[in-house]
Scaffold this motif. Structure first.
Motif, mmCIF file in Angstrom:
data_model
loop_
_atom_site.group_PDB
_atom_site.id
_atom_site.type_symbol
_atom_site.label_atom_id
_atom_site.label_comp_id
_atom_site.label_asym_id
_atom_site.label_seq_id
_atom_site.Cartn_x
_atom_site.Cartn_y
_atom_site.Cartn_z
ATOM 1 N N THR A 73 12.181 10.550 3.722
ATOM 2 C CA THR A 73 10.953 10.184 4.189
ATOM 3 C C THR A 73 10.803 9.683 5.425
ATOM 4 N N GLN A 74 11.852 7.951 5.271
ATOM 5 C CA GLN A 74 12.255 6.970 6.140
ATOM 6 C C GLN A 74 12.597 8.078 7.677
ATOM 7 N N HIS A 75 13.484 9.060 8.190
ATOM 8 C CA HIS A 75 13.580 9.979 9.205
ATOM 9 C C HIS A 75 12.693 10.531 9.074
ATOM 10 N N VAL A 76 11.967 11.527 8.680
ATOM 11 C CA VAL A 76 10.255 11.566 9.251
ATOM 12 C C VAL A 76 9.561 11.050 9.708
ATOM 13 N N ALA A 77 9.025 9.611 9.134
ATOM 14 C CA ALA A 77 8.434 8.651 9.623
ATOM 15 C C ALA A 77 8.420 8.129 11.054
ATOM 16 N N ALA A 137 17.983 1.606 -20.636
ATOM 17 C CA ALA A 137 16.978 1.734 -22.337
ATOM 18 C C ALA A 137 15.718 2.925 -21.671
ATOM 19 N N ASP A 138 15.003 3.446 -22.534
ATOM 20 C CA ASP A 138 13.864 4.354 -21.833
ATOM 21 C C ASP A 138 13.245 3.935 -21.609
ATOM 22 N N GLY A 139 12.250 3.541 -20.645
ATOM 23 C CA GLY A 139 11.153 2.665 -20.002
ATOM 24 C C GLY A 139 11.454 1.910 -19.280
ATOM 25 N N ASP A 140 13.250 1.464 -19.098
ATOM 26 C CA ASP A 140 13.705 0.768 -18.510
ATOM 27 C C ASP A 140 13.509 0.954 -16.522
ATOM 28 N N TRP A 141 12.632 -0.239 -15.532
ATOM 29 C CA TRP A 141 13.015 -0.149 -14.408
ATOM 30 C C TRP A 141 14.431 0.318 -13.737
ATOM 31 N N VAL A 142 14.587 1.708 -12.765
ATOM 32 C CA VAL A 142 16.028 1.926 -12.445
ATOM 33 C C VAL A 142 16.335 1.791 -10.652
ATOM 34 N N GLY A 143 17.192 1.661 -10.417
ATOM 35 C CA GLY A 143 17.561 1.443 -8.893
ATOM 36 C C GLY A 143 17.993 3.021 -8.432
ATOM 37 N N ILE A 144 18.006 3.734 -7.808
ATOM 38 C CA ILE A 144 18.639 5.242 -7.346
ATOM 39 C C ILE A 144 19.151 5.241 -6.082
ATOM 40 N N VAL A 145 20.166 5.124 -5.090
ATOM 41 C CA VAL A 145 20.427 4.853 -4.525
ATOM 42 C C VAL A 145 21.370 6.331 -3.975
ATOM 43 N N SER A 179 6.511 6.611 -5.326
ATOM 44 C CA SER A 179 8.059 7.015 -5.631
ATOM 45 C C SER A 179 9.068 7.346 -5.025
ATOM 46 N N GLY A 180 8.402 7.295 -3.975
ATOM 47 C CA GLY A 180 9.675 7.703 -3.178
ATOM 48 C C GLY A 180 10.648 8.501 -2.784
ATOM 49 N N ALA A 181 9.849 9.958 -4.389
ATOM 50 C CA ALA A 181 11.730 11.070 -4.724
ATOM 51 C C ALA A 181 12.306 11.042 -3.428
ATOM 52 N N ASN A 182 11.374 11.441 -1.755
ATOM 53 C CA ASN A 182 11.862 11.818 -0.893
ATOM 54 C C ASN A 182 12.348 10.885 -0.113
ATOM 55 N N VAL A 183 12.668 9.260 -0.432
ATOM 56 C CA VAL A 183 13.263 8.457 0.484
ATOM 57 C C VAL A 183 14.709 8.436 0.320
ATOM 58 N N TRP A 207 12.039 -0.050 0.545
ATOM 59 C CA TRP A 207 11.482 0.731 1.165
ATOM 60 C C TRP A 207 9.858 0.832 0.144
ATOM 61 N N GLN A 208 9.878 0.565 -1.500
ATOM 62 C CA GLN A 208 8.704 1.105 -1.948
ATOM 63 C C GLN A 208 8.179 -0.601 -1.485
ATOM 64 N N ARG A 209 8.635 -1.614 -0.956
ATOM 65 C CA ARG A 209 8.043 -2.918 -0.627
ATOM 66 C C ARG A 209 7.041 -2.472 0.441
ATOM 67 N N ARG A 210 7.782 -1.892 2.146
ATOM 68 C CA ARG A 210 7.146 -1.276 2.960
ATOM 69 C C ARG A 210 6.176 -0.459 2.828
ATOM 70 N N TYR A 211 6.100 0.197 2.113
ATOM 71 C CA TYR A 211 5.126 1.748 1.753
ATOM 72 C C TYR A 211 4.320 0.434 0.971
ATOM 73 N N ARG A 212 4.025 0.100 0.442
ATOM 74 C CA ARG A 212 3.204 -1.283 -0.093
ATOM 75 C C ARG A 212 2.185 -1.611 1.174
#
Length: 960
Positions: free
Chosen positions: A651-655, A853-861, A891-895, A926-931
């Protein structure tokens, strides 16, 4: 000898149909053997009263209304379950039958609310109709206190409600859920008078396994199951048959209308792709067309830092044309291009590619098929000679073995998924090749014989290993190959796949699939009878996507599974018109009909028709447009109906690429992520606001019919025409039918297509021409389109995207039932009640290892970027593989997906991204910049709206 060696590979011959002749109410009627007495009566022009029977379900015989008398037979058998016999004499109307039917109806009505005047189905209720048909005028029962009239409604589902007080326990909803949909979410609980329909284990509809396909609502003869839109708006006054704008199944619907408002979408029984069935999206998720987020006024701005300014259509079109002309004068003819939408009609896509080639003067046109099924076009063209699937959806009913690879039909193509499950319940065998345990692997009454849970990126290895088994164990269809395929290419391929390094044992370390499982699956595919392959983006969206498609075609040719019902190579297209957008020339190297721009004869045909010179050089693909933009040579883009910022990888490349352009024109119904980088916004039209055609995954061309005027004033084809005229290239079509006539004149596979023929036949599968005036349901029957089929060597080449200590997991992406791609439509419907965010599915072992655990926030790098999602711990995944959807832009899946792509077509490798997943406490950078960027663009839009309101108020004041 193996079973498939005895198959006649020519055109299937239908056996002579046996018939029986009987007499109904004194009228002789001849019907096919096995026809019910009820159906025979209809053929004789006699309609027997009924409640539990319907033509879309198997006969049941519970309502006791359809009783008849048969001469020489005791009692009163149910006509729906009694087969017609030769010489049978049936009476449907006698005094005794009338007495019985009135008694039965009286019992039904005695336990039914007497609120017909306020009932939402008033005037369209089978119970009312049958009470009238049997002459019921009064009810003697119902005062003993034993009734269900105070039963509590279930209003948990956002699209329909269940009122048990109106239920007559006819079983039609239960049977529809089983027979038509195959979900088995409904049952009849209790006995006798206490019998009632129950969802799940006594749950609400929303909590149960119900998938909201609407089959139960469609089957219900009373107001027990009723659409909330019908309750709110009342009975429709007219209807229009059109085609769904979601997935590539191409379901036909009756849009039932009240004036210009849709009351409900009813699956059309004569729809040849869906035959009266639907899914939650097509059936219910159409409210986006009138959503408050629709942009209905054109807008322009000089810079993306400026507020939007609402302008007239004339000013917006003039500004866009002036900017494109300025860019070409300054940077050259090739500095601009266009993107065709797979959500728009064939006619609209045709006009966009014509505008690029004739008005822009280059071939810089591409489509979202680039990022999904371009390998299908390339791979099938090379091997079979045509860039499309070989069968009809109905063909699966003749399959003995079904191989599903890289597709999830029950979620992505649910109406076909239901048809497939029905065939499996009838005895067909199933092979699933998928890294994830999709529902078809194990669901009610369906279980795969083999689930080859391969590692993402190893499709070619698995398919080539299957070919190894077929060759080395003597399972080839030698006669078919000798007659139908190129002998030299076959010999080279046979020698290649027989090598020891291509054996299941040698490939097991690469694929993760146990050798014996793979051998068993290969043997089943080769020897189990009619074998069909269905595949999706899990095949094409890889670095070897085109190679995998060719490997699939190799398997089909090697076993003779091409050219008749029940077999074939069947790509499941993702969007409603992906097939059509490819057919009409939206790739930079091909004119309509998949003919290369370098071919002077083809080019001359279009040049004469269009009165313009066409460049013989292929233009830029979408990824090349981005690179050229960053390099400074590509400055202008006309993007119709696509959201490339959210849907394309990295996404960042496209933008960054879009930010470097000088004029981006976005034409869409919503202000999408791409529009945040636009300089001109042209309001689009939904499928309900236009005429045209879509082409589905089985090459079926179907009519799209306008049910309401375009809310912004113009349909999409009209906007493209206005822009072309402003650019100096004249277009003057009065109706989309004229555009289709031009396509037919210039495209051999469409030569026989016209709106008149579509209206006559309902739909047409191309090729449609003098040789096939009614279309071509099955391709490659006697010979391949290319003449002889060509086997192509499919050497497995590992992807460059590899796991390591820093990125030890593989991320793969996909779609789930309630969601549709980037969510422009489904995020603006009640579908979000099922899944209101994208989640990361992760295996319990990988989650436990990371303290997740189920429902936790996770970072995907990944190597491309990072984002944050909530975890869904699931045994659907295999250890080492994680999965997410890309429905919500934040969600930024394509980031995090990379710009690796297929070697032949540049289709992105969405399905293999090396990542690390760890617990986090806050969103990604990225999500902070997106918002921040999203909030700023929203502020600019609101500023434009405020100015427009002030101007409107001033105009009103001046008028006073």
């Amino acid at each position: 000898m193996h079973p498939h060696h005895d198959i006649d590979y020519g055109t299937p011959r239908r056996e002579a149909e046996q018939t029986v002749t009987l007499e109904i109410d004194g009228v002789a009627v001849t019907v096919p053997a096995g026809t019910s007495v009820m159906r025979a009566a209809v053929e004789a022009g006699v309609h027997v009263p009924k409640l539990c029977a319907t033509d879309s379900l198997e006969p049941f015989g519970s309502c006791r209304l359809c009783l008849v008398e048969i001469e020489g037979r005791r009692g009163y058998p149910a006509s729906c379950t009694t087969p017609a016999e030769p010489g049978m004499k049936v009476r449907t109307q006698t005094g005794k039958l009338a007495e019985i039917r009135r008694g039965v109806m009286e019992l039904y009505i005695s336990d039914h609310p007497l609120d017909c005047l306020t009932c939402p189905t008033n005037g369209n209720c089978e119970l009312q109709d049958m009470a009238g048909a049997v002459g019921l005028r009064e009810v003697r029962y119902g005062d003993d206190g034993a009734s269900h009239l105070d039963a509590v409604k279930d209003q948990s589902n956002p699209y329909f409600e269940y009122d048990p007080s109106k239920c007559i326990v006819c079983n039609r909803c239960v049977r529809a859920c089983e027979e038509t949909q195959g979900t088995f979410a409904l049952t009849i609980s209790g006995r006798g008078f206490d019998s009632r329909v129950t969802a799940g284990q006594g749950e609400s509809f929303m909590e149960s396994d119900c998938v909201s396909c609407g089959a139960c609502v469609q089957a219900c003869p009373t107001a027990t199951l009723t659409e909330t839109s019908l309750i709110r708006m009342g009975q429709p006054e007219h209807s229009v048959v059109t085609t769904c704008a979601y997935c590539g199944v191409g379901c036909a619907f009756k849009a039932e209308m009240k004036g210009n408002e849709v009351v409900r979408m009813v699956p059309y029984k004569d729809g040849q792709a869906n035959e009266g069935h639907a899914c939650v999206k097509g059936r219910f998720a159409w409210g986006y067309a009138t959503h408050q987020d629709r942009i209905l006024k054109p807008m322009i701005r000089a810079s993306i830092q400026d507020p939007w300014r609402e302008v007239s259509w004339e000013e917006a079109i003039g500004y866009a044309a002036a900017q494109f002309r300025r860019i070409q004068q300054k940077h050259g003819r090739d500095a601009v291009g266009g993107i065709v939408s797979s959500r728009c009609t064939n006619e609209e896509g045709y006009l966009v590619q014509k505008l690029v080639r004739a008005a822009f003067g280059n071939n810089n046109v591409d489509t979202c098929a680039r990022v999904c099924h371009s390998p299908t076009g390339y791979g099938l063209k090379q091997t079979l000679g045509e860039s499309a699937g070989t069968q009809t959806f109905r063909s699966v009913e003749r399959s003995d073995v079904i191989l599903v690879i890289g597709a999830n039909p029950t979620d992505g193509h649910p109406v076909f998924g239901s048809r497939l499950k029905k065939r499996l319940r009838a005895g067909a065998r199933l092979i699933v090749i998928d890294p994830r345990r999709i529902d078809l692997v194990r669901s009610p009454h369906v279980r795969a014989d083999y689930h080859l849970q391969l590692r993402p990126g190893s499709n070619v290895a698995v398919l080539t290993a299957m070919a190894h088994v077929i060759v080395t164990e003597g399972l080839l269809a030698e006669d078919f190959i000798a007659e139908r395929c190129e002998s030299r290419a076959f010999g080279l391929w046979r020698e290649f796949v027989a090598r020891p390094e291509n054996s299941p044992e040698a490939m097991a370390e690469v694929t993760g699939v146990p050798a014996e499982q793979l051998r068993g699956a290969a043997r089943l595919y080769a020897t189990g009878g009619n074998a069909a392959i269905y595949y999706g983006l899990g095949v094409t969206e890889h670095a070897q996507g085109s190679t995998a498609v060719m490997a699939i075609a190799n398997l089909a040719m090697a076993t003779g599974n091409i050219g008749r019902e029940g077999v074939g190579v069947n790509p499941l297209r993702g969007q409603n018109n992906v097939q059509g957008s490819c057919d009409i020339g939206s790739f930079p190297h091909e004119l309509p009909g998949y003919r290369h721009v370098s071919d002077s004869t083809t080019r001359g045909l279009f040049e004469q028709a269009w009165n313009v010179e066409i460049s013989p050089e292929p233009g830029l693909r979408i990824p090349n447009m981005f690179e050229a933009a960053l390099g400074g040579s590509f400055k202008g883009l006309y993007c119709q109906g696509e959201d490339i910022v959210q849907s394309d990888p990295n996404t960042q490349h496209v933008a960054e690429a879009l930010s470097s352009m000088e004029c981006i024109v976005v034409q869409d119904i919503f202000l999408n992520e791409t529009a945040k980088y636009a300089h001109v916004f042209l309001p689009g039209s939904s499928f309900l606001e236009k005429d045209g055609t879509f082409t589905n995954a089985e090459r079926r061309i179907s009519r799209v019919r306008k049910v309401m005027p375009p809310r912004a004033g113009y349909a999409d084809w009209e906007v493209t025409m206005l822009l072309s005229n402003a650019l100096g290239y004249p277009m003057d079509y009065r109706h989309p039918s004229e555009i289709m006539d031009e396509i037919a004149r210039l495209t051999p596979t469409f030569a026989g297509v016209s709106y008149a023929k579509l209206d006559e036949l309902g739909s047409i599968q191309w090729p449609c021409n003098a040789q096939a005036p009614a279309g071509t349901p099955i391709m490659h029957v006697d010979t391949f389109v290319r003449g002889k089929g060509k086997f192509i060597i499919t050497q497995f080449v590992p992807t460059e995207e590899k796991v390591n200590r820093r990125f030890p997991l593989i991320l793969t992406t996909g779609r789930i039932l309630s969601q549709y791609n980037v969510g422009a439509q489904t995020r603006r419907t009640d579908n979000v009640r099922w899944h209101d965010e994208d989640r990361l599915e992760i295996h319990p072992h990988d989650a436990q290892e990371r303290g997740i655990a189920d429902g936790d926030w996770v970072g995907i790098v990944s190597r491309a970027g990072e984002t944050v999602l909530r975890a869904l711990v699931s045994e659907r995944m295999q250890p080492g593989v994680v999965y997410t959807t890309f429905h919500f832009p934040e969600s930024g899946a394509n980031v995090i997906t990379t710009d690796n792509s297929d070697w032949a077509t540049n289709c992105p490798e969405y399905k293999v991204t090396a990542v690390q997943v760890l617990p986090v406490a806050q969103p990604s950078e990225w999500q902070r910049r997106y918002r921040d960027f999203h909030d700023e663009q929203l502020r600019l839009l609101r500023a434009a709206n405020a100015v427009a309101e002030d101007e409107k108020a001033e105009a009103g004041h001046a008028g006073l």
